[in-house]
Design a protein around this motif. Sequence first.
Motif, PDB file in Angstrom:
ATOM      1  N   ALA A 133      45.476  54.250  39.836  1.00  0.00           N
ATOM      2  CA  ALA A 133      45.407  53.250  40.904  1.00  0.00           C
ATOM      3  C   ALA A 133      44.299  52.252  40.642  1.00  0.00           C
ATOM      4  CB  ALA A 133      45.187  53.945  42.252  1.00  0.00           C
ATOM      5  N   PHE A 134      43.173  52.719  40.116  1.00  0.00           N
ATOM      6  CA  PHE A 134      42.057  51.834  39.785  1.00  0.00           C
ATOM      7  C   PHE A 134      42.447  50.839  38.696  1.00  0.00           C
ATOM      8  CE2 PHE A 134      38.442  51.154  36.848  1.00  0.00           C
ATOM      9  CZ  PHE A 134      37.673  50.335  37.657  1.00  0.00           C
ATOM     10  N   LEU A 135      43.127  51.319  37.655  1.00  0.00           N
ATOM     11  CA  LEU A 135      43.552  50.415  36.571  1.00  0.00           C
ATOM     12  C   LEU A 135      44.537  49.367  37.094  1.00  0.00           C
ATOM     13  CD1 LEU A 135      44.001  52.980  33.649  1.00  0.00           C
ATOM     14  CD2 LEU A 135      42.162  51.310  33.945  1.00  0.00           C
ATOM     15  N   GLY A 136      45.443  49.781  37.977  1.00  0.00           N
ATOM     16  CA  GLY A 136      46.379  48.824  38.560  1.00  0.00           C
ATOM     17  C   GLY A 136      45.674  47.794  39.418  1.00  0.00           C
ATOM     18  N   ALA A 137      44.714  48.236  40.221  1.00  0.00           N
ATOM     19  CA  ALA A 137      43.948  47.313  41.057  1.00  0.00           C
ATOM     20  C   ALA A 137      43.129  46.352  40.208  1.00  0.00           C
ATOM     21  CB  ALA A 137      43.025  48.101  41.996  1.00  0.00           C
ATOM     22  N   MET A 138      42.485  46.881  39.159  1.00  0.00           N
ATOM     23  CA  MET A 138      41.666  46.040  38.280  1.00  0.00           C
ATOM     24  C   MET A 138      42.518  45.016  37.538  1.00  0.00           C
ATOM     25  SD  MET A 138      38.361  46.475  38.237  1.00  0.00           S
ATOM     26  CE  MET A 138      37.848  45.979  36.592  1.00  0.00           C
ATOM     27  N   ALA A 139      43.742  45.404  37.153  1.00  0.00           N
ATOM     28  CA  ALA A 139      44.615  44.494  36.412  1.00  0.00           C
ATOM     29  C   ALA A 139      44.915  43.246  37.238  1.00  0.00           C
ATOM     30  CB  ALA A 139      45.906  45.210  36.019  1.00  0.00           C
ATOM     31  N   VAL A 140      45.276  43.443  38.505  1.00  0.00           N
ATOM     32  CA  VAL A 140      45.565  42.296  39.377  1.00  0.00           C
ATOM     33  C   VAL A 140      44.304  41.472  39.615  1.00  0.00           C
ATOM     34  CG1 VAL A 140      46.307  41.610  41.688  1.00  0.00           C
ATOM     35  CG2 VAL A 140      47.498  43.440  40.497  1.00  0.00           C
ATOM     36  N   MET A 141      43.192  42.153  39.861  1.00  0.00           N
ATOM     37  CA  MET A 141      41.949  41.449  40.143  1.00  0.00           C
ATOM     38  C   MET A 141      41.490  40.633  38.937  1.00  0.00           C
ATOM     39  SD  MET A 141      40.068  41.063  42.759  1.00  0.00           S
ATOM     40  CE  MET A 141      38.487  40.345  43.173  1.00  0.00           C
ATOM     41  N   LEU A 142      41.636  41.185  37.737  1.00  0.00           N
ATOM     42  CA  LEU A 142      41.218  40.470  36.532  1.00  0.00           C
ATOM     43  C   LEU A 142      42.077  39.240  36.281  1.00  0.00           C
ATOM     44  CD1 LEU A 142      40.351  43.422  34.107  1.00  0.00           C
ATOM     45  CD2 LEU A 142      38.772  41.760  35.122  1.00  0.00           C
ATOM     46  N   VAL A 143      43.371  39.343  36.603  1.00  0.00           N
ATOM     47  CA  VAL A 143      44.248  38.166  36.482  1.00  0.00           C
ATOM     48  C   VAL A 143      43.721  37.032  37.362  1.00  0.00           C
ATOM     49  CG1 VAL A 143      46.535  37.264  37.081  1.00  0.00           C
ATOM     50  CG2 VAL A 143      46.328  39.416  35.834  1.00  0.00           C
ATOM     51  N   VAL A 144      43.318  37.371  38.585  1.00  0.00           N
ATOM     52  CA  VAL A 144      42.811  36.369  39.515  1.00  0.00           C
ATOM     53  C   VAL A 144      41.484  35.804  39.029  1.00  0.00           C
ATOM     54  CG1 VAL A 144      42.056  35.952  41.889  1.00  0.00           C
ATOM     55  CG2 VAL A 144      43.986  37.466  41.451  1.00  0.00           C
ATOM     56  N   VAL A 145      40.609  36.667  38.518  1.00  0.00           N
ATOM     57  CA  VAL A 145      39.295  36.211  38.056  1.00  0.00           C
ATOM     58  C   VAL A 145      39.422  35.326  36.821  1.00  0.00           C
ATOM     59  CG1 VAL A 145      37.083  36.973  37.096  1.00  0.00           C
ATOM     60  CG2 VAL A 145      38.053  38.138  39.056  1.00  0.00           C
ATOM     61  N   LEU A 146      40.272  35.718  35.883  1.00  0.00           N
ATOM     62  CA  LEU A 146      40.487  34.882  34.698  1.00  0.00           C
ATOM     63  C   LEU A 146      41.044  33.522  35.084  1.00  0.00           C
ATOM     64  CD1 LEU A 146      41.952  37.527  32.208  1.00  0.00           C
ATOM     65  CD2 LEU A 146      39.704  36.433  32.108  1.00  0.00           C
ATOM     66  N   ALA A 147      41.932  33.516  36.073  1.00  0.00           N
ATOM     67  CA  ALA A 147      42.473  32.240  36.550  1.00  0.00           C
ATOM     68  C   ALA A 147      41.398  31.392  37.211  1.00  0.00           C
ATOM     69  CB  ALA A 147      43.620  32.502  37.528  1.00  0.00           C
ATOM     70  N   SER A 148      40.384  32.061  37.808  1.00  0.00           N
ATOM     71  CA  SER A 148      39.332  31.319  38.510  1.00  0.00           C
ATOM     72  C   SER A 148      38.484  30.472  37.568  1.00  0.00           C
ATOM     73  CB  SER A 148      38.431  32.282  39.279  1.00  0.00           C
ATOM     74  OG  SER A 148      37.656  33.064  38.399  1.00  0.00           O
ATOM     75  N   TYR A 149      38.460  30.836  36.267  1.00  0.00           N
ATOM     76  CA  TYR A 149      37.711  30.031  35.312  1.00  0.00           C
ATOM     77  C   TYR A 149      38.413  28.713  35.000  1.00  0.00           C
ATOM     78  CZ  TYR A 149      34.662  34.022  34.404  1.00  0.00           C
ATOM     79  OH  TYR A 149      33.749  35.039  34.543  1.00  0.00           O
ATOM     80  N   LYS A 150      39.731  28.679  35.203  1.00  0.00           N
ATOM     81  CA  LYS A 150      40.502  27.465  34.930  1.00  0.00           C
ATOM     82  C   LYS A 150      40.870  26.713  36.194  1.00  0.00           C
ATOM     83  CE  LYS A 150      42.571  28.893  30.541  1.00  0.00           C
ATOM     84  NZ  LYS A 150      42.067  27.774  29.731  1.00  0.00           N
ATOM     85  N   VAL A 151      41.045  27.472  37.294  1.00  0.00           N
ATOM     86  CA  VAL A 151      41.482  26.861  38.557  1.00  0.00           C
ATOM     87  C   VAL A 151      40.341  26.950  39.556  1.00  0.00           C
ATOM     88  CG1 VAL A 151      43.137  26.984  40.458  1.00  0.00           C
ATOM     89  CG2 VAL A 151      43.867  27.520  38.125  1.00  0.00           C
ATOM     90  N   LYS A 152      39.933  25.831  40.109  1.00  0.00           N
ATOM     91  CA  LYS A 152      38.830  25.820  41.070  1.00  0.00           C
ATOM     92  C   LYS A 152      39.314  25.832  42.518  1.00  0.00           C
ATOM     93  CE  LYS A 152      35.835  25.702  37.782  1.00  0.00           C
ATOM     94  NZ  LYS A 152      35.064  26.921  37.484  1.00  0.00           N
TER      95      LYS A 152
END
Length: 342
Positions: A133-152
């Motif tokens: 469950a932690f890996l699944g939660a982290m996967a979604v969260m990391l997608v959002v964080v990586l996008a935050s570097y390109k999308v403000k």
Amino acid sequence: MDRGRQKLNKHLFLLVLLAILALMVFLLNVSAGSVNIPLRNVVEVLLGHGNAKNTYQSIIMNIRLPRALATLVGGACLAVSGLLLQIFFRNPIVEPYVLGISSGASLFVGMVVLGGYSFSLAYVTPMFMFIGAFLGAMAVMLVVVLASYKVKNITTLLIIGLMAGFICSAMTSMLTAFADKEKIHSYMMWTLGSFSGFSWTQVKYLYIIGIPFLIMALLICKPLNAMLFGEKYAISMGLNIRRYRMLVILISSVLTAVITAFAGPISFVGLAVPHMVRIFFGTSDNRILIPGVILAGAFMAGICDLGARMLMAPTELPLSAITSLLGAPIVVYLLLRKGEEI
């Protein structure tokens, strides 16, 4: 000076009040049910006295006490996770359920329950469920964080999180199409969210994992306060933004994953409780908000779990339905009463 002392006294009073309410709901959860146990007998059993009836002792120790303990820390974890994400994204509508973090955690559980993937393990342990469950939660969260570097744009980030959640839900639906009816029923019951059936082993894992990360959230109050004034101000105060981001992601993901793995996806607690505490306390200081959110989350989860058990007894209602029905009107009422916009 007097005004600051009055405000501090008010905050301390509200924290003590919340602690008392959480304790009262805890005792009520242990006492009330299909068999009503007098509070006197509950206290005797909890204190280890041998005067209580053996029937009461068995019900309390094997069924109700593990569940009541799970609601305390479970509600606190969900509420703190929601608060951290709202501060991180600077958006009042963010919570683990909305952002898709719960969907990511649910996908792995779906793989185990629906797909039968035990990864060569003879027995799927609670820790294994949490790690997945932690890996699944982290996967979604990391997608959002990586996008935050390109999308403000914050709205765009939220949409990306929602889309990641939809993808996880779609993959879970595909697993459902090939699963047995018994597995589908078991999984659907899990997705409704519930603290029922908690064993002492699950409670142990919940406390061992959850409490240290709640303490970590308390320890990052100052960086969270600095971020309220924007990243430039936080950098000028010596805050390492990248390290701060990863720490917030880690804490919020673990707190979400540990509850989702054991109790299923529970909505609205992470969204409603932080808003309620902000309005009641009248502050944005996280040194006050985080303890308040911990206590209020425990209280709200306890009330909702009690309602799920008792409103239509002996049928137990979905916990997420109760949290939404109770939380949404309270937030709307408080906003209208205060005439404020969160």
